[in-house]
Design an enzyme around this catalytic site. Structure first.
Site, PDB file in Angstrom:
ATOM      1  N   ARG A 282     -14.788 -14.782 -31.304  1.00  0.00           N
ATOM      2  CA  ARG A 282     -15.479 -15.690 -30.369  1.00  0.00           C
ATOM      3  C   ARG A 282     -15.650 -17.064 -31.007  1.00  0.00           C
ATOM      4  O   ARG A 282     -15.462 -18.095 -30.348  1.00  0.00           O
ATOM      5  CB  ARG A 282     -16.848 -15.110 -29.989  1.00  0.00           C
ATOM      6  CG  ARG A 282     -16.761 -13.929 -29.035  1.00  0.00           C
ATOM      7  CD  ARG A 282     -18.129 -13.534 -28.513  1.00  0.00           C
ATOM      8  NE  ARG A 282     -18.990 -13.009 -29.533  1.00  0.00           N
ATOM      9  CZ  ARG A 282     -19.340 -11.722 -29.670  1.00  0.00           C
ATOM     10  NH1 ARG A 282     -18.867 -10.836 -28.820  1.00  0.00           N
ATOM     11  NH2 ARG A 282     -20.141 -11.339 -30.626  1.00  0.00           N
TER      12      ARG A 282
ATOM     13  N   PHE B 193     -13.886  -9.857 -18.169  1.00  0.00           N
ATOM     14  CA  PHE B 193     -14.664  -8.829 -18.884  1.00  0.00           C
ATOM     15  C   PHE B 193     -15.652  -9.552 -19.812  1.00  0.00           C
ATOM     16  O   PHE B 193     -15.647  -9.367 -21.021  1.00  0.00           O
ATOM     17  CB  PHE B 193     -13.777  -7.884 -19.713  1.00  0.00           C
ATOM     18  CG  PHE B 193     -12.695  -7.196 -18.937  1.00  0.00           C
ATOM     19  CD1 PHE B 193     -12.984  -6.050 -18.204  1.00  0.00           C
ATOM     20  CD2 PHE B 193     -11.392  -7.681 -18.935  1.00  0.00           C
ATOM     21  CE1 PHE B 193     -11.986  -5.393 -17.491  1.00  0.00           C
ATOM     22  CE2 PHE B 193     -10.396  -7.035 -18.224  1.00  0.00           C
ATOM     23  CZ  PHE B 193     -10.681  -5.892 -17.501  1.00  0.00           C
TER      24      PHE B 193
ATOM     25  N   ALA C 282     -12.067  -6.607 -12.382  1.00  0.00           N
ATOM     26  CA  ALA C 282     -11.252  -7.666 -12.984  1.00  0.00           C
ATOM     27  C   ALA C 282      -9.925  -7.872 -12.248  1.00  0.00           C
ATOM     28  O   ALA C 282      -9.554  -9.013 -11.947  1.00  0.00           O
ATOM     29  CB  ALA C 282     -10.986  -7.324 -14.452  1.00  0.00           C
TER      30      ALA C 282
ATOM     31  N   ASP D 220     -11.021  -9.264 -22.409  1.00  0.00           N
ATOM     32  CA  ASP D 220     -11.660  -8.377 -23.396  1.00  0.00           C
ATOM     33  C   ASP D 220     -12.147  -7.101 -22.701  1.00  0.00           C
ATOM     34  O   ASP D 220     -13.354  -6.849 -22.582  1.00  0.00           O
ATOM     35  CB  ASP D 220     -12.824  -9.116 -24.076  1.00  0.00           C
ATOM     36  CG  ASP D 220     -13.442  -8.315 -25.205  1.00  0.00           C
ATOM     37  OD1 ASP D 220     -12.818  -7.331 -25.655  1.00  0.00           O
ATOM     38  OD2 ASP D 220     -14.556  -8.663 -25.652  1.00  0.00           O
TER      39      ASP D 220
ATOM     40  N   CYS E  36      -9.741  -2.917 -27.647  1.00  0.00           N
ATOM     41  CA  CYS E  36     -10.596  -2.186 -28.590  1.00  0.00           C
ATOM     42  C   CYS E  36     -10.294  -0.692 -28.564  1.00  0.00           C
ATOM     43  O   CYS E  36     -11.103   0.122 -29.011  1.00  0.00           O
ATOM     44  CB  CYS E  36     -12.077  -2.469 -28.320  1.00  0.00           C
ATOM     45  SG  CYS E  36     -12.609  -2.021 -26.668  1.00  0.00           S
TER      46      CYS E  36
HETATM   47  C1  LIG Z   1     -15.809  -5.038 -24.356  1.00  0.00           C
HETATM   48  S1  LIG Z   1     -16.954  -5.584 -23.172  1.00  0.00           S
HETATM   49  C2  LIG Z   1     -16.761  -7.332 -23.225  1.00  0.00           C
HETATM   50  C3  LIG Z   1     -17.513  -7.994 -24.357  1.00  0.00           C
HETATM   51  C4  LIG Z   1     -17.593  -9.491 -24.274  1.00  0.00           C
HETATM   52  N1  LIG Z   1     -16.299 -10.132 -24.211  1.00  0.00           N
HETATM   53  C5  LIG Z   1     -18.386 -10.047 -25.427  1.00  0.00           C
HETATM   54  O1  LIG Z   1     -17.807 -10.746 -26.280  1.00  0.00           O
HETATM   55  O2  LIG Z   1     -19.596  -9.775 -25.489  1.00  0.00           O
HETATM   56  C6  LIG Z   1     -16.172  -5.155 -21.650  1.00  0.00           C
HETATM   57  C7  LIG Z   1     -16.927  -5.542 -20.390  1.00  0.00           C
HETATM   58  O3  LIG Z   1     -16.108  -5.277 -19.257  1.00  0.00           O
HETATM   59  C8  LIG Z   1     -16.937  -4.842 -18.179  1.00  0.00           C
HETATM   60  N2  LIG Z   1     -16.063  -4.096 -17.249  1.00  0.00           N
HETATM   61  C9  LIG Z   1     -15.706  -2.793 -17.317  1.00  0.00           C
HETATM   62  N3  LIG Z   1     -14.830  -2.494 -16.339  1.00  0.00           N
HETATM   63  C10 LIG Z   1     -14.636  -3.634 -15.624  1.00  0.00           C
HETATM   64  C11 LIG Z   1     -13.835  -3.971 -14.508  1.00  0.00           C
HETATM   65  N4  LIG Z   1     -13.043  -3.062 -13.924  1.00  0.00           N
HETATM   66  N5  LIG Z   1     -13.871  -5.236 -14.055  1.00  0.00           N
HETATM   67  C12 LIG Z   1     -14.651  -6.176 -14.635  1.00  0.00           C
HETATM   68  N6  LIG Z   1     -15.439  -5.918 -15.716  1.00  0.00           N
HETATM   69  C13 LIG Z   1     -15.437  -4.664 -16.200  1.00  0.00           C
HETATM   70  C14 LIG Z   1     -18.020  -4.030 -18.837  1.00  0.00           C
HETATM   71  O4  LIG Z   1     -19.176  -3.993 -18.011  1.00  0.00           O
HETATM   72  C15 LIG Z   1     -18.223  -4.803 -20.155  1.00  0.00           C
HETATM   73  O5  LIG Z   1     -19.274  -5.725 -19.998  1.00  0.00           O
END
Ligand SMILES: C[S@@+](CC[C@H](N)C(=O)[O-])C[C@H]1O[C@@H](n2cnc3c(N)ncnc32)[C@H](O)[C@@H]1O
Length: 380
Positions: free
Chosen positions: A199, A214, A262, A282, A322
């Protein structure tokens, strides 16, 4: 002391430093569920660890010499505190489970609030001692985040709550920005510290139009947007979007949140003709077990194709994964395949990056290396 005997194959692995003993390699057990055990091959003592009856990994190794469990845990935590403090001062992953040779134990420090997660049966009875040790090191508030489903495999109940102190929310500094963190209500332990260095790396792409897909509580978009530009955040989770609003205000970011899936949102943005200077992807771990590999790969492929389509010529793609089941080579292969399909020329900025250095990688347990971050130039 209770004892577990293992076969030659497990003995070889333990001598090589492995921390997991699989059920098929156990030859004899004189122990109860959750016991601290001596691990033997024939008459030879190999190591000490915790035994979980009925688990596919019934023995987790913690020591090759010292036989007192609290001595092993506490002295290791002391050493780790000194090591991690050399990396970061305010917020850091103090204990990264297998990566830090303490299987099943996670401790994250967010300035004055710590998150504690225990995923091994035998460790559970040391929970209060671990909380005291954390407080003794100057972190007054300790939140138990024992609500991960992997606890069920160990026969442990799910629970979360405050173990020490009075607060579970705090504001941390990361690079040029601040993040509001709710350790009790946030995802996992509250905040994804593993992406911190990536980041901060992204701050150099501030300015212009930025898409953070995400986004969780704003991670990449906040870093870039705080230094300039307009950010579109895409996030599915309601609670995450609420925290994201607070982080947008906290850092005076010019941003807009698109709540939803997404893929749906990216397709909608494409139809609307929106184009960006930077896109960050992400996603959560899209491959959670071996059976998911092909399906997960197809999703990474689709996401990267959509991201490339949304970029202006010469734009920057910050693509993360990840999933430890996806190798770095396969991840780059997917991105390369996506670029071919979209007729783009992509160049990696130097090398594939990984997790922050407080997320130690213990080489005998290769799954401890899991995060991949590809910063790319994308041209027609
Ligand atoms: C690995 S985390 C992202 C972390 C963030 N980039 C950070 O640096 O703090 C993944 C995120 O994707 C969201 N997510 C999961 N499935 C999703 C979808 N189908 N569409 C959009 N967001 C989604 C989750 O709620 C979560 O907040």
């Amino acid at each position: 002391m209770p004892r577990v005997w293992v076969n030659e194959s497990a003995a070889r692995e333990i001598r090589r430093g492995a921390l997991h003993v699989y059920a098929q390699n156990v030859e004899g057990v004189e122990a109860s569920d959750g016991d601290w055990v001596e691990v033997l091959h024939g008459g030879e003592t190999l190591a000490y660890g915790f035994f979980t009856k009925g688990s596919s990994i019934p023995v987790k190794i913690y020591s090759w010499g010292e036989d007192d469990p609290w001595e092993v845990i506490s002295s290791r935590m002391e050493d780790l505190f000194v090591q991690k403090k050399r990396l970061y001062d305010e917020s850091f992953r103090w204990v990264f489970a297998e990566g830090d040779l303490l299987p099943g134990l996670l401790v994250d420090v967010f300035k004055d609030v710590a998150a504690l997660r225990i995923n091994v049966k035998g460790l559970e009875r040391f929970k209060e001692d671990i909380a005291d040790l954390i407080v003794d090191h100057g972190v007054e508030n300790v939140v138990e985040r024992n609500d991960g489903k992997s606890r069920l495999k160990e026969g442990l109940p799910l629970r979360k709550g405050l173990l020490r102190g009075r607060k579970h929310k705090t504001v941390i500094q990361e690079g040029a920005v601040k993040f509001f963190v709710d350790v009790l209500k946030g995802q996992k332990t509250g905040f994804y510290l593993d992406q911190r260095e990536n980041r901060i790396f992204s701050e150099r792409f501030a300015g212009g139009r930025i898409l953070d897909v995400f986004s969780y509580t704003g991670g990449f978009g906040i870093h870039m947007g705080a230094l300039g530009g307009e950010v579109h955040f895409v996030e599915l989770g309601e609670a995450a979007a609420e925290l994201l609003k607070r982080n947008i205000e906290l850092n005076n970011v010019s941003g807009k949140i698109f709540k939803g899936d997404a893929v749906d949102v990216m397709r909608k943005l494409l139809r609307r003709g929106e184009r960006y200077d930077v896109v960050s992807l992400d996603p959560p771990a899209l491959i959670k077990n071996r059976a998911d590999v092909e399906k997960g790969k197809r999703m990474y492929f689709l996401l990267n194709r959509l991201a490339m389509r949304l970029l202006k010529p010469g734009g920057v793609l910050l693509s993360s994964s990840c999933s430890h089941f996806l190798t770095p080579k396969d991840f780059l292969g997917i991105i390369r395949g996506a670029a071919e399909k979209e007729s783009k020329r992509i160049r990696l900025m130097g090398s594939l990056r990984g997790q922050a250095p407080d997320h130690s990688v213990y080489l005998p347990q290769p799954e401890t290396l899991y995060l991949k971050f590809a910063p790319l130039w994308v041209e027609p």
